[in-house]
Motif scaffolding. Structure first.
Motif, PDB file in Angstrom:
ATOM      1  N   MET A   1      32.712  31.133  31.367  1.00 46.70           N
ATOM      2  CA  MET A   1      32.473  32.532  31.141  1.00 46.70           C
ATOM      3  C   MET A   1      32.235  33.246  32.467  1.00 46.70           C
ATOM      4  O   MET A   1      32.801  34.307  32.715  1.00 46.70           O
ATOM      5  N   ILE A   2      31.389  32.659  33.327  1.00 47.33           N
ATOM      6  CA  ILE A   2      31.075  33.298  34.612  1.00 47.33           C
ATOM      7  C   ILE A   2      32.308  33.296  35.504  1.00 47.33           C
ATOM      8  O   ILE A   2      32.605  34.302  36.147  1.00 47.33           O
ATOM      9  N   SER A   3      33.035  32.180  35.513  1.00 42.35           N
ATOM     10  CA  SER A   3      34.224  32.126  36.371  1.00 42.35           C
ATOM     11  C   SER A   3      35.284  33.116  35.904  1.00 42.35           C
ATOM     12  O   SER A   3      35.974  33.731  36.726  1.00 42.35           O
ATOM     13  N   ASN A   4      35.411  33.303  34.598  1.00 39.94           N
ATOM     14  CA  ASN A   4      36.374  34.289  34.086  1.00 39.94           C
ATOM     15  C   ASN A   4      35.984  35.704  34.502  1.00 39.94           C
ATOM     16  O   ASN A   4      36.846  36.493  34.917  1.00 39.94           O
ATOM     17  N   GLU A   5      34.721  36.003  34.392  1.00 41.01           N
ATOM     18  CA  GLU A   5      34.248  37.336  34.786  1.00 41.01           C
ATOM     19  C   GLU A   5      34.456  37.556  36.282  1.00 41.01           C
ATOM     20  O   GLU A   5      34.894  38.619  36.717  1.00 41.01           O
ATOM     21  N   PHE A   6      34.142  36.539  37.089  1.00 40.34           N
ATOM     22  CA  PHE A   6      34.324  36.643  38.528  1.00 40.34           C
ATOM     23  C   PHE A   6      35.791  36.872  38.873  1.00 40.34           C
ATOM     24  O   PHE A   6      36.135  37.741  39.682  1.00 40.34           O
ATOM     25  N   HIS A   8      38.032  38.154  36.975  1.00 39.71           N
ATOM     26  CA  HIS A   8      38.432  39.464  36.469  1.00 39.71           C
ATOM     27  C   HIS A   8      37.988  40.587  37.414  1.00 39.71           C
ATOM     28  O   HIS A   8      38.749  41.507  37.703  1.00 39.71           O
ATOM     29  N   VAL A   9      36.748  40.503  37.889  1.00 37.80           N
ATOM     30  CA  VAL A   9      36.202  41.574  38.727  1.00 37.80           C
ATOM     31  C   VAL A   9      36.779  41.532  40.147  1.00 37.80           C
ATOM     32  O   VAL A   9      37.123  42.558  40.726  1.00 37.80           O
ATOM     33  N   TYR A  10      36.920  40.340  40.712  1.00 35.98           N
ATOM     34  CA  TYR A  10      37.305  40.218  42.121  1.00 35.98           C
ATOM     35  C   TYR A  10      38.713  39.663  42.311  1.00 35.98           C
ATOM     36  O   TYR A  10      39.030  39.137  43.379  1.00 35.98           O
ATOM     37  N   ALA A  11      39.561  39.782  41.351  1.00 37.06           N
ATOM     38  CA  ALA A  11      40.902  39.217  41.459  1.00 37.06           C
ATOM     39  C   ALA A  11      41.684  39.814  42.620  1.00 37.06           C
ATOM     40  O   ALA A  11      42.391  39.111  43.347  1.00 37.06           O
ATOM     41  N   SER A  12      41.542  41.085  42.843  1.00 32.11           N
ATOM     42  CA  SER A  12      42.312  41.730  43.923  1.00 32.11           C
ATOM     43  C   SER A  12      41.777  41.349  45.302  1.00 32.11           C
ATOM     44  O   SER A  12      42.533  41.288  46.274  1.00 32.11           O
ATOM     45  N   GLU A  13      40.499  41.061  45.404  1.00 37.98           N
ATOM     46  CA  GLU A  13      39.900  40.753  46.701  1.00 37.98           C
ATOM     47  C   GLU A  13      40.030  39.285  47.074  1.00 37.98           C
ATOM     48  O   GLU A  13      39.870  38.934  48.254  1.00 37.98           O
ATOM     49  N   LEU A  14      40.314  38.414  46.156  1.00 39.38           N
ATOM     50  CA  LEU A  14      40.356  36.983  46.439  1.00 39.38           C
ATOM     51  C   LEU A  14      41.509  36.584  47.346  1.00 39.38           C
ATOM     52  O   LEU A  14      41.464  35.548  47.990  1.00 39.38           O
ATOM     53  N   SER A  15      42.529  37.388  47.412  1.00 35.36           N
ATOM     54  CA  SER A  15      43.691  37.045  48.235  1.00 35.36           C
ATOM     55  C   SER A  15      43.547  37.478  49.693  1.00 35.36           C
ATOM     56  O   SER A  15      44.399  37.151  50.513  1.00 35.36           O
ATOM     57  N   ARG A  16      42.498  38.187  50.026  1.00 34.86           N
ATOM     58  CA  ARG A  16      42.317  38.652  51.411  1.00 34.86           C
ATOM     59  C   ARG A  16      41.892  37.495  52.305  1.00 34.86           C
ATOM     60  O   ARG A  16      41.013  36.716  51.956  1.00 34.86           O
ATOM     61  N   PRO A  17      42.439  37.421  53.576  1.00 33.33           N
ATOM     62  CA  PRO A  17      42.075  36.320  54.477  1.00 33.33           C
ATOM     63  C   PRO A  17      40.728  36.529  55.166  1.00 33.33           C
ATOM     64  O   PRO A  17      40.092  35.560  55.576  1.00 33.33           O
ATOM     65  N   ASP A  18      40.256  37.772  55.317  1.00 32.26           N
ATOM     66  CA  ASP A  18      39.000  38.034  56.025  1.00 32.26           C
ATOM     67  C   ASP A  18      37.802  38.070  55.082  1.00 32.26           C
ATOM     68  O   ASP A  18      36.801  38.718  55.354  1.00 32.26           O
ATOM     69  N   LEU A  19      37.854  37.342  54.017  1.00 26.82           N
ATOM     70  CA  LEU A  19      36.833  37.347  52.972  1.00 26.82           C
ATOM     71  C   LEU A  19      35.604  36.552  53.418  1.00 26.82           C
ATOM     72  O   LEU A  19      35.711  35.455  53.947  1.00 26.82           O
ATOM     73  N   LYS A  20      34.421  37.110  53.200  1.00 22.51           N
ATOM     74  CA  LYS A  20      33.148  36.463  53.533  1.00 22.51           C
ATOM     75  C   LYS A  20      32.353  36.270  52.240  1.00 22.51           C
ATOM     76  O   LYS A  20      32.380  37.122  51.358  1.00 22.51           O
ATOM     77  N   PRO A  21      31.594  35.188  52.123  1.00 24.36           N
ATOM     78  CA  PRO A  21      30.857  34.919  50.879  1.00 24.36           C
ATOM     79  C   PRO A  21      29.829  35.982  50.547  1.00 24.36           C
ATOM     80  O   PRO A  21      29.582  36.250  49.366  1.00 24.36           O
ATOM     81  N   GLN A  26      26.802  41.380  45.109  1.00 22.74           N
ATOM     82  CA  GLN A  26      26.520  42.217  43.945  1.00 22.74           C
ATOM     83  C   GLN A  26      26.836  41.490  42.633  1.00 22.74           C
ATOM     84  O   GLN A  26      26.374  41.886  41.574  1.00 22.74           O
ATOM     85  N   PHE A  27      27.598  40.393  42.705  1.00 24.80           N
ATOM     86  CA  PHE A  27      27.885  39.609  41.496  1.00 24.80           C
ATOM     87  C   PHE A  27      26.647  38.832  41.040  1.00 24.80           C
ATOM     88  O   PHE A  27      26.579  38.370  39.902  1.00 24.80           O
ATOM     89  N   ASP A  28      25.672  38.733  41.921  1.00 21.44           N
ATOM     90  CA  ASP A  28      24.431  38.040  41.593  1.00 21.44           C
ATOM     91  C   ASP A  28      23.710  38.692  40.411  1.00 21.44           C
ATOM     92  O   ASP A  28      23.067  38.001  39.623  1.00 21.44           O
ATOM     93  N   SER A  29      23.836  39.997  40.298  1.00 20.90           N
ATOM     94  CA  SER A  29      23.187  40.677  39.164  1.00 20.90           C
ATOM     95  C   SER A  29      23.798  40.223  37.831  1.00 20.90           C
ATOM     96  O   SER A  29      23.083  40.020  36.847  1.00 20.90           O
ATOM     97  N   PHE A  30      25.107  40.023  37.791  1.00 14.88           N
ATOM     98  CA  PHE A  30      25.757  39.530  36.564  1.00 14.88           C
ATOM     99  C   PHE A  30      25.282  38.119  36.250  1.00 14.88           C
ATOM    100  O   PHE A  30      25.003  37.786  35.097  1.00 14.88           O
ATOM    101  N   ILE A  31      25.155  37.291  37.283  1.00 15.03           N
ATOM    102  CA  ILE A  31      24.684  35.925  37.069  1.00 15.03           C
ATOM    103  C   ILE A  31      23.249  35.929  36.546  1.00 15.03           C
ATOM    104  O   ILE A  31      22.902  35.174  35.639  1.00 15.03           O
ATOM    105  N   SER A  32      22.410  36.807  37.092  1.00 11.03           N
ATOM    106  CA  SER A  32      21.018  36.898  36.632  1.00 11.03           C
ATOM    107  C   SER A  32      20.949  37.334  35.175  1.00 11.03           C
ATOM    108  O   SER A  32      20.162  36.788  34.383  1.00 11.03           O
ATOM    109  N   LYS A  33      21.728  38.343  34.801  1.00 10.23           N
ATOM    110  CA  LYS A  33      21.739  38.804  33.405  1.00 10.23           C
ATOM    111  C   LYS A  33      22.194  37.670  32.474  1.00 10.23           C
ATOM    112  O   LYS A  33      21.630  37.478  31.389  1.00 10.23           O
TER     113      LYS A  33
END
Length: 127
Positions: A1-6, A8-21, A26-33
């Motif tokens: 469920m969490i991986s699907n949401e992640f 879905h939300v960040y699909a466009s950003e996952l392909s960028r090479p300059d990505l930092k963890p 801000q996805f931490d709030s979804f994990i906390s909920k």
């Protein structure tokens, strides 16, 4: 469920090479909920109820499938019995026709033989 949401939300950003963890902080709030939902005792009791109901449904479905299989076996047996009955009735019909023919011969054969004998004698006398 969490991986699907992640995804879905960040699909466009996952392909960028300059990505930092830390960019996904801000996805931490979804994990906390989500943790709260599954950690809540009411949610846990609801999940337990749901699991119990699923087990009950599974038992009912298994019983229904067993009943259907039993009915299928019963129908197969009934079909075999009806085929056997059909064959026996055909044999009985042939036997009954044979007996009826024999009775007709016994009943009318003497009359026919006597009539033929009389006709033969009349034929011999006349010719």
């Amino acid at each position: 469920m969490i991986s699907n949401e992640f995804s879905h939300v960040y699909a466009s950003e996952l392909s960028r090479p300059d990505l930092k963890p830390y960019q996904f902080i801000q996805f931490d709030s979804f994990i906390s909920k989500t943790k709260k939902i599954y950690g809540d005792s009411r949610a846990q009791s609801n999940l337990d109820k749901l699991n119990t109901e699923l087990v009950d449904v599974k038992m009912i479905m298994n019983k229904n499938i067993e009943d259907l299989l039993y009915r299928g076996d019963s129908l197969d047996k009934l079909q075999d019995l009806s085929a056997n009955l059909k064959n026996q009735s055909q044999k009985y019909k042939k036997y009954a026709e044979k007996i009826n023919f024999q009775l007709l011969l016994k009943q009318y054969a003497p009359v026919i033989l006597i009539s033929l004998f009389i006709l033969f004698i009349l034929y011999r006398i006349i010719f």
